[in-house]
Design an enzyme around this catalytic site. Structure first.
Site, mmCIF file in Angstrom:
data_model
loop_
_atom_site.group_PDB
_atom_site.id
_atom_site.type_symbol
_atom_site.label_atom_id
_atom_site.label_comp_id
_atom_site.label_asym_id
_atom_site.label_seq_id
_atom_site.Cartn_x
_atom_site.Cartn_y
_atom_site.Cartn_z
ATOM 1 N N CYS A 116 43.081 39.214 36.674
ATOM 2 C CA CYS A 116 43.599 40.125 37.709
ATOM 3 C C CYS A 116 45.039 40.561 37.448
ATOM 4 C CB CYS A 116 43.481 39.472 39.079
ATOM 5 S SG CYS A 116 41.785 39.015 39.506
ATOM 6 N N HIS A 257 47.958 43.576 43.556
ATOM 7 C CA HIS A 257 46.554 43.367 43.219
ATOM 8 C C HIS A 257 45.771 43.186 44.509
ATOM 9 C CE1 HIS A 257 42.872 41.617 41.917
ATOM 10 N NE2 HIS A 257 43.207 40.388 42.247
ATOM 11 N N ASN A 287 37.886 43.118 45.570
ATOM 12 C CA ASN A 287 38.728 42.704 44.449
ATOM 13 C C ASN A 287 38.081 43.184 43.150
ATOM 14 O OD1 ASN A 287 39.954 41.305 42.343
ATOM 15 N ND2 ASN A 287 40.088 39.372 43.435
#
Length: 331
Positions: A116, A257, A287
């Site tokens: 990520c 993020h 996500n």
């Protein structure tokens, strides 16, 4: 090769998501959960899932085309393509496939894996090639298809992840728009978030045994990852701002993020950044790992929220564990 300017400008963005959307209500038919349970804990309402025939390469190419067009260059102008991903179509890498499908035949292409954090790590990596004068036009793509590696019977993880891609074009410029950055890693916490290879011994000959297997679905200690993020992300952002000789008050947009709305709110609160300056689209996409920052960036640019010259502080954080922040001006 000619020396280029040492500055960096971000001149184009693009994004791509699969057409299939899975809302929390529909997901509750797959696993024991509810829209209220997911939304209250994560802020996520739906996610996009790559249907059969929708590859990571395809998403990356579509996102790249948008960024290249906005930057006003041609694929043959690209010197370098960096693909930040943990879910390549090919374990040997997918960046070269994207290069071929774009027709960017002058560009060298490679994959970069930092989960990520991948897009922020990729931005800093691209910047080094530009600053040394080696390359002038770099395409940075963040893309992941995590639905391939989710345990759809595990309600702690399957509610979180979605698929998508985002891209930016970074170009040599006499004015430097990448103002500061800070990157970090801590392998001692690697067990908190994994997509690990698991194997079984296979005897080829007497005395000759190898291991063969495959990757197993994502496992995560959600509480530990949350604690890590709300502590470390504000710290790394403050470090990046310090390197940029800026304060929190100079920031126009906080672009984190897109992992969990509670993390976004907590980081903004600790930095005393008002909610109207926080960019969030995870309600729609969940996500998307390395794709989440460029996907949210592209949406905000195309909606007219982010304007030329705006100062953005971005931070990625996740498996490794890895985290990092970068401060840049758009345009």
């Amino acid at each position: 090769m000619e020396q280029s300017g040492v500055g960096i400008a971000l001149t184009g963005s693009g994004s791509s998501t699969p057409t299939v959307a899975l809302h929390n209500v529909e997901l509750s038919r797959v696993v024991e959960t509810s829209d209220e349970w997911i939304a209250s804990r994560t802020g996520i309402r739906e996610r996009r899932l790559a249907e059969p025939g929708c590859s990571l390469t395809k998403l990356g190419v579509e996102a790249a085309k948008g960024a290249i067009e906005m930057a006003g260059i041609a694929p043959m102008d690209l010197d370098l393509i960096i693909l930040a991903t943990s879910t390549a179509d090919d374990l040997f890498g997918s960046a070269s496939q994207i290069q071929a499908q774009l027709g960017a035949f002058k560009a060298v292409a490679f994959d970069l894996t930092a989960a990520c954090s991948g897009f922020v790590f990729g931005m800093v990596t691209a910047a080094q090639f530009i600053r040394t004068g080696v390359y002038k036009n770099v395409l940075l793509i963040g893309a992941d298809v995590l639905s391939r590696w989710v345990d759809w019977s595990d309600r702690r993880t399957c509610v979180l992840f979605g698929d998508g891609a985002g891209a930016v074009v970074m170009q040599a410029n006499e004015h430097d728009r990448l103002l500061g950055f800070e990157l970090r890693s801590d392998g001692t916490q690697n067990n908190c978030l994994n997509l690990s290879y698991q194997s079984e011994p296979k005897e080829l000959l007497t005395g000759v045994t190898i291991n063969q297997g495959t990757f197993h679905p994502i496992t995560m200690n959600g509480q530990e990852v949350y604690r890590f993020a709300v502590k470390k992300v504000p710290e790394v952002i403050e470090k990046a701002l310090f390197r940029a000789h800026l304060s929190v008050e100079d920031v126009d947009w906080l672009l984190l993020h897109q992992a969990n709305q509670r993390i976004l709110d907590s980081v903004a609160d600790r930095l005393k950044i008002p909610p109207e300056k926080v960019i969030s689209n995870l309600a729609k996409y969940g996500n998307t790992s390395a794709a989440s920052i460029p996907l949210a960036l592209d949406e905000a640019v195309r909606q007219g929220k982010i304007q030329e010259g705006d100062t953005i502080v971005t931070s990625g954080f996740g498996a490794g564990l890895t985290w990092g922040a970068a401060v840049f001006q758009w345009g």
